[in-house]
Motif scaffolding. Structure first.
Motif, PDB file in Angstrom:
ATOM      1  N   ARG A  59       0.784  -1.238   0.000  1.00  0.00           N
ATOM      2  CA  ARG A  59       0.000   0.000   0.000  1.00  0.00           C
ATOM      3  C   ARG A  59       0.813   1.285   0.000  1.00  0.00           C
ATOM      4  N   SER A  80       2.512   3.040  -2.073  1.00  0.00           N
ATOM      5  CA  SER A  80       2.281   3.966  -3.179  1.00  0.00           C
ATOM      6  C   SER A  80       0.977   4.748  -2.980  1.00  0.00           C
ATOM      7  N   GLN A  81      -0.059   4.053  -2.588  1.00  0.00           N
ATOM      8  CA  GLN A  81      -1.356   4.711  -2.341  1.00  0.00           C
ATOM      9  C   GLN A  81      -1.252   5.696  -1.182  1.00  0.00           C
ATOM     10  N   LEU A 118       1.443   7.193  -0.092  1.00  0.00           N
ATOM     11  CA  LEU A 118       2.279   8.321  -0.512  1.00  0.00           C
ATOM     12  C   LEU A 118       1.484   9.307  -1.357  1.00  0.00           C
ATOM     13  N   ASP A 119       0.649   8.802  -2.259  1.00  0.00           N
ATOM     14  CA  ASP A 119      -0.207   9.689  -3.055  1.00  0.00           C
ATOM     15  C   ASP A 119      -1.152  10.490  -2.159  1.00  0.00           C
ATOM     16  N   ALA A 143       7.235   9.423  -5.677  1.00  0.00           N
ATOM     17  CA  ALA A 143       6.022   8.665  -5.977  1.00  0.00           C
ATOM     18  C   ALA A 143       6.083   8.097  -7.395  1.00  0.00           C
ATOM     19  N   GLU A 185       8.813   7.416  -9.049  1.00  0.00           N
ATOM     20  CA  GLU A 185       9.836   6.372  -9.004  1.00  0.00           C
ATOM     21  C   GLU A 185       9.267   5.081  -8.407  1.00  0.00           C
ATOM     22  N   LEU A 186       8.456   5.213  -7.366  1.00  0.00           N
ATOM     23  CA  LEU A 186       7.849   4.046  -6.723  1.00  0.00           C
ATOM     24  C   LEU A 186       6.871   3.341  -7.659  1.00  0.00           C
ATOM     25  N   ARG A 187       6.133   4.115  -8.459  1.00  0.00           N
ATOM     26  CA  ARG A 187       5.197   3.500  -9.408  1.00  0.00           C
ATOM     27  C   ARG A 187       5.940   2.671 -10.455  1.00  0.00           C
ATOM     28  N   ASP A 192       8.599  -0.789  -7.512  1.00  0.00           N
ATOM     29  CA  ASP A 192       8.095  -0.960  -6.145  1.00  0.00           C
ATOM     30  C   ASP A 192       9.087  -1.781  -5.307  1.00  0.00           C
ATOM     31  N   LYS A 218      11.425   2.242  -1.362  1.00  0.00           N
ATOM     32  CA  LYS A 218      10.627   2.487  -0.167  1.00  0.00           C
ATOM     33  C   LYS A 218      11.485   3.005   0.980  1.00  0.00           C
TER      34      LYS A 218
END
Length: 109
Positions: free
Chosen positions: A44, A46-47, A49-50, A93, A95-97, A100, A105
């Motif tokens: 979770r 990424s979500q 962080l958004d 964010a 970069e994470l998308r 992962d 992280k």
């Protein structure tokens, strides 16, 4: 043992401005949620962080309006820091998308 620790919103983080303090508490909660995601290997982050980016944008807008009303003498450099931080968060964010990975992280935290 967990690699990353939660931030405790204690008296040393309180400014004494209720609305701003409440928003800072919420930002700390987002961070702590990302720590939970990392430490428990949940997908979770990424979500979260958004959500953090969206809420931080809202917070910075409100904080800047407040700082303008009190004629804060360091307003321009403070606002510049806000812009820089949001740009950095958005880049992380993105970069994470794309990747992962645990390394990304860790970089975010």
């Amino acid at each position: 043992m967990d690699k990353f620790k939660h931030i405790v919103f204690g008296p040393e983080l309180v400014l004494g401005i209720g609305v701003i303090d409440d928003q800072h508490k919420r930002i700390v909660q987002y961070y702590n949620n990302m720590v939970n995601s990392f430490n428990n290997d949940l997908p979770r982050m990424s979500q979260i962080l958004d959500e953090l980016i969206n809420y931080t944008s809202f917070h910075f807008f409100n904080e800047e309006k407040f700082l303008e009303t009190i004629n804060y003498p360091e307003f321009a450099p403070h606002k510049k820091k806000h812009v820089s931080l949001l740009d950095e968060l958005k880049a992380l964010a993105a970069e994470l998308r794309l990747n992962d990975s645990k390394e990304i992280k860790e970089k975010i935290l």
